[in-house]
Design an enzyme around this catalytic site. Sequence first.
Site, PDB file in Angstrom:
ATOM      1  N   GLU A 242       0.795  -1.230   0.000  1.00 52.31           N
ATOM      2  CA  GLU A 242       0.000   0.000   0.000  1.00 52.31           C
ATOM      3  C   GLU A 242       0.828   1.281   0.000  1.00 52.31           C
ATOM      4  O   GLU A 242       0.886   2.003   1.008  1.00 52.31           O
ATOM      5  CB  GLU A 242      -0.965   0.007   1.189  1.00 52.31           C
ATOM      6  CG  GLU A 242      -2.026  -1.072   1.113  1.00 52.31           C
ATOM      7  CD  GLU A 242      -3.132  -0.908   2.160  1.00 52.31           C
ATOM      8  OE1 GLU A 242      -3.052   0.022   2.979  1.00 52.31           O
ATOM      9  OE2 GLU A 242      -4.066  -1.721   2.152  1.00 52.31           O
TER      10      GLU A 242
ATOM     11  N   GLU B 105      -5.513  -8.544   0.572  1.00 53.94           N
ATOM     12  CA  GLU B 105      -6.184  -8.240   1.839  1.00 53.94           C
ATOM     13  C   GLU B 105      -7.650  -7.962   1.561  1.00 53.94           C
ATOM     14  O   GLU B 105      -7.988  -7.325   0.565  1.00 53.94           O
ATOM     15  CB  GLU B 105      -5.612  -6.976   2.519  1.00 53.94           C
ATOM     16  CG  GLU B 105      -4.236  -7.136   3.073  1.00 53.94           C
ATOM     17  CD  GLU B 105      -3.712  -5.863   3.770  1.00 53.94           C
ATOM     18  OE1 GLU B 105      -4.538  -5.019   4.172  1.00 53.94           O
ATOM     19  OE2 GLU B 105      -2.495  -5.734   3.880  1.00 53.94           O
TER      20      GLU B 105
HETATM   21  C1  PNW Z   1      -4.481  -1.881   5.483  1.00 54.93           C
HETATM   22  N1  PNW Z   1      -7.826   3.667   5.275  1.00 54.93           N
HETATM   23  O1  PNW Z   1      -4.372  -0.588   5.917  1.00 54.93           O
HETATM   24  C2  PNW Z   1      -3.146  -2.482   5.889  1.00 54.93           C
HETATM   25  O2  PNW Z   1      -2.428  -3.079   4.841  1.00 54.93           O
HETATM   26  C3  PNW Z   1      -3.212  -3.361   7.097  1.00 54.93           C
HETATM   27  O3  PNW Z   1      -1.959  -3.371   7.711  1.00 54.93           O
HETATM   28  C4  PNW Z   1      -4.324  -2.899   8.022  1.00 54.93           C
HETATM   29  O4  PNW Z   1      -4.319  -3.566   9.239  1.00 54.93           O
HETATM   30  C5  PNW Z   1      -5.617  -3.106   7.282  1.00 54.93           C
HETATM   31  O5  PNW Z   1      -5.620  -2.447   6.025  1.00 54.93           O
HETATM   32  C6  PNW Z   1      -6.847  -2.667   8.054  1.00 54.93           C
HETATM   33  O6  PNW Z   1      -6.837  -1.287   8.266  1.00 54.93           O
HETATM   34  C7  PNW Z   1      -5.283   0.405   5.733  1.00 54.93           C
HETATM   35  O7  PNW Z   1      -7.861   4.531   6.202  1.00 54.93           O
HETATM   36  C8  PNW Z   1      -5.369   1.365   6.723  1.00 54.93           C
HETATM   37  O8  PNW Z   1      -8.516   3.773   4.243  1.00 54.93           O
HETATM   38  C9  PNW Z   1      -6.193   2.432   6.573  1.00 54.93           C
HETATM   39  C10 PNW Z   1      -6.956   2.550   5.411  1.00 54.93           C
HETATM   40  C11 PNW Z   1      -6.873   1.597   4.418  1.00 54.93           C
HETATM   41  C12 PNW Z   1      -6.035   0.516   4.581  1.00 54.93           C
END
Ligand code: PNW
Length: 499
Positions: A209, A405
């Site tokens: 990401e 994911e």
């Molecule tokens: C992903 N948002 O992160 C990550 O790859 C993981 O490590 C994380 O635990 C998982 O999604 C759940 O959050 C994100 O704010 C964190 O849109 C925040 C966002 C999107 C993905």
Amino acid sequence: MDRRHFLTATALGATANQLLPGLLDGQRGADLAESDPQAALQKASRTFPTNFWWGAATAAYQLEGAAAEDGRKPSIWDTFSHTKGKVVNGDTGDVACDHYHRYKDDVELMAELGVKHYRFSISWPRVIPDGRGTVNQKGVDFYKRLCDELRAHGITPHATLYHWDLPQALQDKYKGWQSREIVNDFADYATAMVNGLGDRVTHWMTLNEILTFSVVGYGVGNTAPHAPGLALARKKDQLQIIHHALLAHGHACQAIRAAAKGTCSVAIAENFSPYVPVVETPEHIEAARLAFTRTDFNGAIITPLLTGKYDPYWLAQQGAEAPDVKAGDMELIHQKLDALGFNCYTGTYVRAANTPAGFETLDTFEGYPRMALPWLTLVPESIYWGIRMITDALGQKALPIFISENGCADSGPVSSTREMQDTDRVMYLRQYLRQVQRAVDDGYPVVGYFPWSLMDNFEWAEGYTKRFGLVHVDYATQKRTPKLSYRWFQQVIKSGVVR
Ligand code: PNW
């Protein structure tokens, strides 16, 4: 020739074919109702290919713990989480799920679940504590033990090199991702990992990401909620960070292939933004295609990764804020991938509109279904349209895509009397998986699915207050308890069907 057979016949290169045997040739699970052809047909169209990668995903800082053990030095997330006020309840990843010591139990949970694939990340400051230079053999040995345990259970390791835990030493030395110096350091790290683990790991992901770590880790004019949590003067600084990340990815792809002894698969895991035509008519589908390419930040990340060019519409909009690009950069960024990891949580509805961009996005109002996090609206079609746009909007007809994911936080507290009843997660996963199945049925080259996450873990700025696991973790005792969603997913894997 139908789409699926066209893909099989023409699309996959030799490498992907060796690594993804039979995945796209329509092999189906067993239990067809032979007596009723109509029912058999319906059933068949809901069955995943037998070689589909059923997996589970985690990341190093979120579950390993052992933050100061065996030579590991701090990452930017250690520093950040130890800074007052940055993480809910002052939570840190110091102990997390203590996976560093309990990995054998955790592999046992995976085996019981029935997954044959596991996505984890390597902690850069555990294996190269100063970010560059000396390799910490004790750190590498942990991942060797983990991979041996996985392989002993018939589980294929998929390693991500960077899931946000940048060595603090590199942040201090040259401001981390803000400096182009990181490109060589990241490639050297990739080389060291293939040298150290390449006999055990053949499936690699470079970065996790880019969107999140560059946009949620840095604010323009204000501080940001993720590490390093810095404020940048202008958008150009943020776009330069993205450019460095793209270069690091490209250089690492080359480094992995150069160091690998045999066949390997190189991918990236990205949460590009899916746009869903609110009504599936040609004009709204076209609007979704325009939105996919023209909206921040797809044109800045997934487009150059897969096509070697920033999206021209996007670039024109940036004006003086566009990143500085040197000769040869776009070629380095544009490495042929063996597969693409798609991190999918939510999406945006769009429709055709008479606007300069040719579309408009639709709001989700109060009362629109969302999961236990404000940003996590329930948009199951986003996973189908995200997959589809890689082909339709970016022309990648041959690129195998896996869901690296997908998941949600549950609302908790969940009942512990009999089992953890995370009915909300079962609902969420079921809706999204049906859309993955639709993409498979349409002949898009979808090859795997890794729910986030195997177990509850450190949810970044939310600390331990948000739980994404199929397995519940009691952080006081480190006891693991499979939730209802674990049982549900176990049955999906076993039957090859989402019901
Ligand atoms: C992903 N948002 O992160 C990550 O790859 C993981 O490590 C994380 O635990 C998982 O999604 C759940 O959050 C994100 O704010 C964190 O849109 C925040 C966002 C999107 C993905």
